[in-house]
Write a protein that holds these residues in place. Structure first.
Motif, PDB file in Angstrom:
ATOM      1  N   MET A   1      -1.284  -5.176  -1.150  1.00  0.00           N
ATOM      2  CA  MET A   1      -1.714  -3.816  -1.478  1.00  0.00           C
ATOM      3  C   MET A   1      -2.686  -3.229  -0.450  1.00  0.00           C
ATOM      4  O   MET A   1      -2.778  -2.010  -0.295  1.00  0.00           O
ATOM      5  CB  MET A   1      -2.333  -3.796  -2.885  1.00  0.00           C
ATOM      6  CG  MET A   1      -2.512  -2.418  -3.489  1.00  0.00           C
ATOM      7  SD  MET A   1      -1.024  -1.400  -3.415  1.00  0.00           S
ATOM      8  CE  MET A   1      -0.064  -2.044  -4.782  1.00  0.00           C
ATOM      9  N   GLY A   2      -3.403  -4.068   0.265  1.00  0.00           N
ATOM     10  CA  GLY A   2      -4.354  -3.570   1.265  1.00  0.00           C
ATOM     11  C   GLY A   2      -3.771  -3.430   2.659  1.00  0.00           C
ATOM     12  O   GLY A   2      -4.506  -3.160   3.614  1.00  0.00           O
ATOM     13  N   PHE A   3      -2.448  -3.611   2.790  1.00  0.00           N
ATOM     14  CA  PHE A   3      -1.813  -3.613   4.119  1.00  0.00           C
ATOM     15  C   PHE A   3      -0.746  -2.527   4.232  1.00  0.00           C
ATOM     16  O   PHE A   3      -0.006  -2.284   3.291  1.00  0.00           O
ATOM     17  CB  PHE A   3      -1.137  -4.966   4.381  1.00  0.00           C
ATOM     18  CG  PHE A   3      -2.080  -6.136   4.430  1.00  0.00           C
ATOM     19  CD1 PHE A   3      -2.693  -6.500   5.617  1.00  0.00           C
ATOM     20  CD2 PHE A   3      -2.352  -6.873   3.288  1.00  0.00           C
ATOM     21  CE1 PHE A   3      -3.558  -7.587   5.669  1.00  0.00           C
ATOM     22  CE2 PHE A   3      -3.224  -7.961   3.322  1.00  0.00           C
ATOM     23  CZ  PHE A   3      -3.828  -8.318   4.522  1.00  0.00           C
TER      24      PHE A   3
ATOM     25  N   ARG B   1       0.827  -1.217   0.000  1.00  0.00           N
ATOM     26  CA  ARG B   1       0.000   0.000   0.000  1.00  0.00           C
ATOM     27  C   ARG B   1       0.860   1.264   0.000  1.00  0.00           C
ATOM     28  O   ARG B   1       0.522   2.261  -0.645  1.00  0.00           O
ATOM     29  CB  ARG B   1      -0.869  -0.041   1.269  1.00  0.00           C
ATOM     30  CG  ARG B   1      -1.906   1.002   1.391  1.00  0.00           C
ATOM     31  CD  ARG B   1      -2.761   0.738   2.633  1.00  0.00           C
ATOM     32  NE  ARG B   1      -2.111   1.183   3.868  1.00  0.00           N
ATOM     33  CZ  ARG B   1      -2.597   0.973   5.093  1.00  0.00           C
ATOM     34  NH1 ARG B   1      -3.714   0.283   5.259  1.00  0.00           N
ATOM     35  NH2 ARG B   1      -1.955   1.413   6.142  1.00  0.00           N
ATOM     36  N   ASP B   2       1.975   1.242   0.724  1.00  0.00           N
ATOM     37  CA  ASP B   2       2.798   2.451   0.886  1.00  0.00           C
ATOM     38  C   ASP B   2       3.903   2.563  -0.159  1.00  0.00           C
ATOM     39  O   ASP B   2       4.657   3.536  -0.150  1.00  0.00           O
ATOM     40  CB  ASP B   2       3.446   2.462   2.282  1.00  0.00           C
ATOM     41  CG  ASP B   2       2.445   2.187   3.389  1.00  0.00           C
ATOM     42  OD1 ASP B   2       1.334   2.737   3.334  1.00  0.00           O
ATOM     43  OD2 ASP B   2       2.772   1.422   4.314  1.00  0.00           O
TER      44      ASP B   2
ATOM     45  N   SER C   1      -1.653  -8.024  -6.276  1.00  0.00           N
ATOM     46  CA  SER C   1      -0.621  -7.604  -5.325  1.00  0.00           C
ATOM     47  C   SER C   1      -1.195  -7.861  -3.928  1.00  0.00           C
ATOM     48  O   SER C   1      -1.864  -6.989  -3.371  1.00  0.00           O
ATOM     49  CB  SER C   1      -0.295  -6.115  -5.491  1.00  0.00           C
ATOM     50  OG  SER C   1       0.063  -5.823  -6.821  1.00  0.00           O
ATOM     51  N   PRO C   2      -0.956  -9.065  -3.372  1.00  0.00           N
ATOM     52  CA  PRO C   2      -1.645  -9.453  -2.133  1.00  0.00           C
ATOM     53  C   PRO C   2      -1.422  -8.504  -0.948  1.00  0.00           C
ATOM     54  O   PRO C   2      -2.258  -8.463  -0.050  1.00  0.00           O
ATOM     55  CB  PRO C   2      -1.051 -10.838  -1.829  1.00  0.00           C
ATOM     56  CG  PRO C   2      -0.605 -11.364  -3.151  1.00  0.00           C
ATOM     57  CD  PRO C   2      -0.135 -10.165  -3.918  1.00  0.00           C
TER      58      PRO C   2
ATOM     59  N   ALA D   1       3.132  -1.670   9.227  1.00  0.00           N
ATOM     60  CA  ALA D   1       3.052  -2.249  10.574  1.00  0.00           C
ATOM     61  C   ALA D   1       2.286  -3.576  10.566  1.00  0.00           C
ATOM     62  O   ALA D   1       2.686  -4.539  11.235  1.00  0.00           O
ATOM     63  CB  ALA D   1       2.394  -1.261  11.534  1.00  0.00           C
ATOM     64  N   ALA D   2       1.193  -3.637   9.800  1.00  0.00           N
ATOM     65  CA  ALA D   2       0.426  -4.890   9.711  1.00  0.00           C
ATOM     66  C   ALA D   2       1.264  -5.965   9.030  1.00  0.00           C
ATOM     67  O   ALA D   2       1.266  -7.134   9.452  1.00  0.00           O
ATOM     68  CB  ALA D   2      -0.882  -4.656   8.952  1.00  0.00           C
TER      69      ALA D   2
END
Lengths: 211, 211
Positions: free
Chosen positions: B144-146, B116-117, B141-142, B149-150
Motif C-alpha cells: 500500500m505504501g508503494f 497504493r494506485d 496490505s504490504p 515503479a517501485a
C-alpha cells in the motif's frame, strides 16, 4: 562474485531516519530489495546527528546527515504558533525535506516511516504522484499498509527498543528540533500548549539478528 | 536450534494469493517477519487451485485453497450486470473473502496484494479498523505504501514474470472466475461491456534466489 554483482545492481533507497522504530523497520523492510541509505535531518538545534549515526551503524546501514536551511524550521515554528497545534508545521517540514532530498542527483528513491494510522505527516496520493513526476524520483512509505499491532509484531522479533518521555529521550526527528526551537523562542509552558508535554518516544537500542 | 525456535515463534500471516506479481511480492515482503501461508480463493468455476499451488511451491510457501459459497460470486455477477462495471462486484467479493478467512481460528493476520494506485479492491481505513476489531484479526496490505515503479524494481530482482492477455493466461483471482461466470451467464460480448476485453495479466514463473 555472483552475489556481490546482484547487490551492486540494487537501486539505492534513501530512507528518512529518526532512530525510532518506524523508520528503522521501514529500512529493514526495504533491505532485501534496495541498497538502503539512512538520512537524518538536522537543523543545527539539537545534536541529533551522532546519535542517529550510532543507531544506523548498529542496524548495519550507511548513514548521512541532511542539513536543511534553518529558515524552514523558523517558518514551521511560526505556523505552529499561529495554528495553536503542530500538525501543519510538521507537514510543512516533511515536504520541504522531501523536496531537498529529491534535488540530490544521487537520490532516485526516497522512503519514510509513515504508517497507516499516522495523522501527520500525511502526503495525499495526488501530491505523491505530482512529487514523483516533478522530481523524477520514486517515493514510498513501506509501513503505509500496516497498522500499529502488525508493526509491533514485526519490530519485536527484529529490534530492541527503548521508550521514554520525549523530555528524556533525544529523538532524531524534526519534531524534536521544532520543540526545542519553540522552547528557546516562546518558553516551555507556551510550547506545551502546542505540543503535549507527555509524549512517548521510541528509540532503537539494537538489532536482533536471527541468522 | 536457536534459529528454528525463532522461526516457530513467528506469527502466521495468511496472504491472499492469485499467483500474480503483487500478491507474490507481498508474501516476499512479509517473509522475514511472519510465517507466511498463501491462500487462494476458488469458487469452482475455473481450475485455479492447482495452478496457484504450483506457483506457491516455486516461491517456497505453504498453500491452501479457500472455497467460498458460489452465492457470493452470483451476487457479485448480479451487481456487475446492474452497475455496468465490475468495481463494486470485486469490492464485494474481496470483503466476503476477508470475512470468511477471518472466521478461521487459525488466522490471526490477513494480508492482500493491494497497491497504493489500486482503485479496486479498496478498503478505507475506518472499515479496516472495524474489520480488525470485529474479527480480532490483523489486516495489512504490504504494497500500500508503494507505487507501480517501485514495485516493479522490487519484482525485477526477485521474480520472473510472464504477462499475457487475460484470455490467454489463467489468473487465479476472483476476477477471473467472475468473468468466466459472466461468460456462461450472459455471453462473451455482454461480459466485455462490463470488463474490458484487453486486460494484461501477470503470473509468476519463478523466484530469483540471490543467496
Amino acid at each position: 562474485m555472483q552475489k556481490s554483482l546482484v547487490i551492486s545492481m540494487k537501486t539505492k533507497a534513501h530512507v528518512l531516519f529518526s532512530g525510532g522504530k518506524d523508520s528503522s523497520l521501514s529500512a529493514l523492510l526495504l533491505e532485501p530489495f534496495f541498497d538502503v541509505r539512512l538520512v537524518t535531518c538536522n537543523f543545527g538545534i539539537l545534536k541529533t546527528g551522532p546519535v542517529a549515526e550510532d543507531i544506523a551503524k548498529e542496524l548495519g546501514f550507511s548513514h548521512q546527515i541532511l542539513c536543511p536551511d534553518i529558515e524552514i524550521l523558523k517558518t514551521a515554528a511560526k505556523t505552529a504558533k499561529t495554528d495553536g497545534f503542530p500538525n501543519n508545521a510538521i507537514n510543512y517540514v516533511h515536504r520541504q525535506v522531501l523536496s531537498l532530498l529529491a534535488q540530490n542527483d544521487e537520490v532516485s528513491m526516497i522512503a519514510d516511516g509513515l504508517r497507516r494510522d499516522d495523522r501527520v505527516p500525511h502526503v495525499p496520493l495526488p501530491e505523491i504522484q505530482s512529487f514523483e513526476d516533478k522530481n523524477k524520483v520514486l517515493y514510498c512509505s513501506p509501513l503505509m499498509g500496516f497498522g500499529r499491532a502488525a508493526i509491533n509484531k514485526m519490530i519485536e522479533s527484529n529490534l530492541v527498543i527503548t521508550e521514554e518521555e520525549s523530555a528524556v529521550l533525544l529523538k532524531c526527528d524534526y519534531e524534536a528540533e521544532l520543540r526545542e526551537y519553540l522552547y528557546q523562542d516562546i518558553g516551555e509552558e507556551a510550547t506545551h500548549k502546542l505540543f503535549p508535554k507527555s509524549h512517548k518516544q521510541s528509540r532503537v537500542i539494537s538489532r536482533i539478528r536471527n541468522e
